[in-house]
Design a protein around this motif. Structure first.
Motif, PDB file in Angstrom:
ATOM      1  N   ARG A   1       0.820  -1.217   0.000  1.00  0.00           N
ATOM      2  CA  ARG A   1       0.000   0.000   0.000  1.00  0.00           C
ATOM      3  C   ARG A   1       0.847   1.258   0.000  1.00  0.00           C
ATOM      4  O   ARG A   1       1.373   1.681   1.032  1.00  0.00           O
ATOM      5  CB  ARG A   1      -0.922  -0.007   1.213  1.00  0.00           C
ATOM      6  CG  ARG A   1      -1.859  -1.175   1.190  1.00  0.00           C
ATOM      7  CD  ARG A   1      -3.215  -0.794   1.668  1.00  0.00           C
ATOM      8  NE  ARG A   1      -4.147  -1.863   1.405  1.00  0.00           N
ATOM      9  CZ  ARG A   1      -5.173  -2.171   2.183  1.00  0.00           C
ATOM     10  NH1 ARG A   1      -5.397  -1.469   3.265  1.00  0.00           N
ATOM     11  NH2 ARG A   1      -5.990  -3.139   1.857  1.00  0.00           N
TER      12      ARG A   1
ATOM     13  N   ARG B   1       2.470  -4.991   4.103  1.00  0.00           N
ATOM     14  CA  ARG B   1       1.689  -5.690   5.126  1.00  0.00           C
ATOM     15  C   ARG B   1       1.683  -7.190   4.825  1.00  0.00           C
ATOM     16  O   ARG B   1       1.381  -7.586   3.695  1.00  0.00           O
ATOM     17  CB  ARG B   1       0.263  -5.122   5.093  1.00  0.00           C
ATOM     18  CG  ARG B   1      -0.798  -5.982   5.728  1.00  0.00           C
ATOM     19  CD  ARG B   1      -2.193  -5.366   5.507  1.00  0.00           C
ATOM     20  NE  ARG B   1      -3.232  -6.260   5.971  1.00  0.00           N
ATOM     21  CZ  ARG B   1      -4.536  -6.096   5.734  1.00  0.00           C
ATOM     22  NH1 ARG B   1      -4.969  -5.037   5.045  1.00  0.00           N
ATOM     23  NH2 ARG B   1      -5.414  -6.965   6.175  1.00  0.00           N
TER      24      ARG B   1
ATOM     25  N   ASP C   1      -3.367  -3.554   8.422  1.00  0.00           N
ATOM     26  CA  ASP C   1      -4.732  -3.151   8.075  1.00  0.00           C
ATOM     27  C   ASP C   1      -5.036  -1.786   8.693  1.00  0.00           C
ATOM     28  O   ASP C   1      -5.557  -0.888   8.034  1.00  0.00           O
ATOM     29  CB  ASP C   1      -5.718  -4.210   8.593  1.00  0.00           C
ATOM     30  CG  ASP C   1      -7.146  -3.822   8.290  1.00  0.00           C
ATOM     31  OD1 ASP C   1      -7.423  -3.451   7.135  1.00  0.00           O
ATOM     32  OD2 ASP C   1      -7.991  -3.876   9.209  1.00  0.00           O
TER      33      ASP C   1
ATOM     34  N   ASP D   1      -5.200   2.364   6.732  1.00  0.00           N
ATOM     35  CA  ASP D   1      -6.355   3.267   6.657  1.00  0.00           C
ATOM     36  C   ASP D   1      -5.928   4.668   7.110  1.00  0.00           C
ATOM     37  O   ASP D   1      -6.329   5.680   6.530  1.00  0.00           O
ATOM     38  CB  ASP D   1      -7.524   2.767   7.516  1.00  0.00           C
ATOM     39  CG  ASP D   1      -8.517   1.928   6.700  1.00  0.00           C
ATOM     40  OD1 ASP D   1      -8.093   1.340   5.679  1.00  0.00           O
ATOM     41  OD2 ASP D   1      -9.700   1.870   7.066  1.00  0.00           O
TER      42      ASP D   1
HETATM   43 MN    MN Z   1      -8.550  -2.465   5.837  1.00  0.00          MN
END
Ligand code: MN
Ligand code: IPM
Length: 356
Positions: free
Chosen positions: A105, A131, A247, A251
């Motif tokens: 990401r 991740r 996770d 965000d």
């Molecule tokens: Mn997520």
């Protein structure tokens, strides 16, 4: 003979198909200018299909997905389907079964995009989170006892294997080297509390780091990472972490780069079939309204090209997206772009078409 890539397209639910259509528009525009071609197969799976047939992902569909070079995913999630069913049955199922052990990401603030962080500029927010994507708390290990009684027990275990941790850490070192920016890899963990799991992570991280003397290593606890991502995001180049922490911090990453409108991710198996997706979700209430920003899906396509090894094409997409963010759209948020979903796709594709 020029290369031909077979792309499995899963538009999925809600606004997924709308944004994926723009991703494909842009991929086609860049393929036109490159020496490869793209061939798409559309798969109609997701919430609607589940409601109609009771099927989420059959072995037959899986086998067929496997015959592709990559999967391009819109969004999965339906308001009438209980949370967890489609996530586990489709998204996590594919991540695990296709052994997509990396979730990549990028967190990058582009010019023309507003970040909620005061005084931070594009040069301050440019890092990538690696991740782990198949283990940890996501493994499904655990269970319940005395369900629904006052004595209920719920156990959810974090599974961390040496093999799983090592391949993730190694990928992060390689990625950091290839990225060739600050050449700094930060391990995000919680060694002060999760003393079994992150002891394994920390030892593995240090052992593997010996093979990468050109990469500076760094460690921070996950809670501190959240703090630094807001206060000093410029400290980060590449962050490697487990599934759950990854996770959560991604965000936060999506927010500091300007929101879900442009955040993309890749579920990567470096030796198999990878899957790329905008990370914003299906946004059911906006379905068909043409207000969602397709740039996240377009950037998912960019990440797909990069992972397929089409670096030059990936750069062309990024350059075009940068131009559109800087000069054309007013805001990245849904409904505030000043253009429809499809018009934003046109702007990117047209720019690619015009440039040599
Ligand atoms: Mn997520
Ligand atoms: C993500 C999502 C998924 C996750 C959900 C939808 C299962 O939040 O890709 O980050 O938790 O991994």
């Amino acid at each position: 003979m020029s290369k031909k890539y077979k792309i499995a397209v899963v538009g999925g639910d809600g606004t997924g198909p709308e944004v994926v259509a723009e991703g494909i528009k842009v991929l086609n525009a860049v393929a036109e200018k490159s020496d490869f071609s793209l061939q798409y197969t559309h798969f109609h799976i997701g919430g609607e299909h589940y409601k109609a047939t009771g099927e989420i992902l059959t072995d037959k569909v899986k086998a067929s997905l496997r015959e592709h070079d990559s999967i391009f995913l819109g969004a999965i999630g339906h308001p009438d389907v209980k949370p967890g069913i489609l996530e586990k049955g489709l998204l996590l199922n594919l991540r695990f079964d296709f052994d997509q052990y990396i979730n990549l990401r990028p967190v990058k603030l582009y010019e023309g995009v507003e970040t909620p962080l005061r005084n931070k500029k594009p040069e301050d927010i440019d890092f990538v989170v690696v991740r782990e994507n198949t283990e940890g708390l996501y493994s499904g290990a655990g269970g319940t006892l005395k369900y629904g009684t006052p004595d209920e027990v719920a156990v959810q275990e974090s599974i961390n294997t040496r093999k799983g941790v090592e391949r993730c850490v190694r990928y992060a070192f390689e990625y950091c080297r290839k990225r060739n920016k600050r050449k700094k890899l930060t391990l995000c963990g919680k060694t002060n509390v999760l003393t079994f799991a992150f002891d394994l992570w920390e030892r593995t991280f240090h052992e593997v780091s010996k093979e990468y003397p050109d990469i500076e290593i760094d460690y921070a606890h996950v809670d501190a990472i959240c703090m630094w991502m807001v206060k000093n995001p410029e400290w980060f180049d590449v962050i490697v972490t487990d599934n759950m922490f990854g996770d959560i911090i991604t965000d936060l990453g999506a927010m500091i780069q300007g929101g879900m409108g442009i955040a993309a991710g890749g579920n990567i198996n470096p030796h198999g079939v990878s899957m790329f997706e905008p990370i914003g979700g299906s946004a059911p209430k906006y379905t068909g309204k043409q207000v969602i920003n397709p740039l996240a899906a377009i950037m998912a396509g960019q990440l797909m090209l990069e992972t397929l090894g089409e670096q030059k094409a990936a750069e062309r997409v990024e350059t075009a997206v940068q131009k559109v963010l800087r000069e054309d759209i007013k805001d990245v948020a849904a409904g505030k772009m000043g253009y429809t979903t499809s018009e934003v796709g046109d702007l990117v594709a047209e720019f690619i078409g015009k440039t040599s």
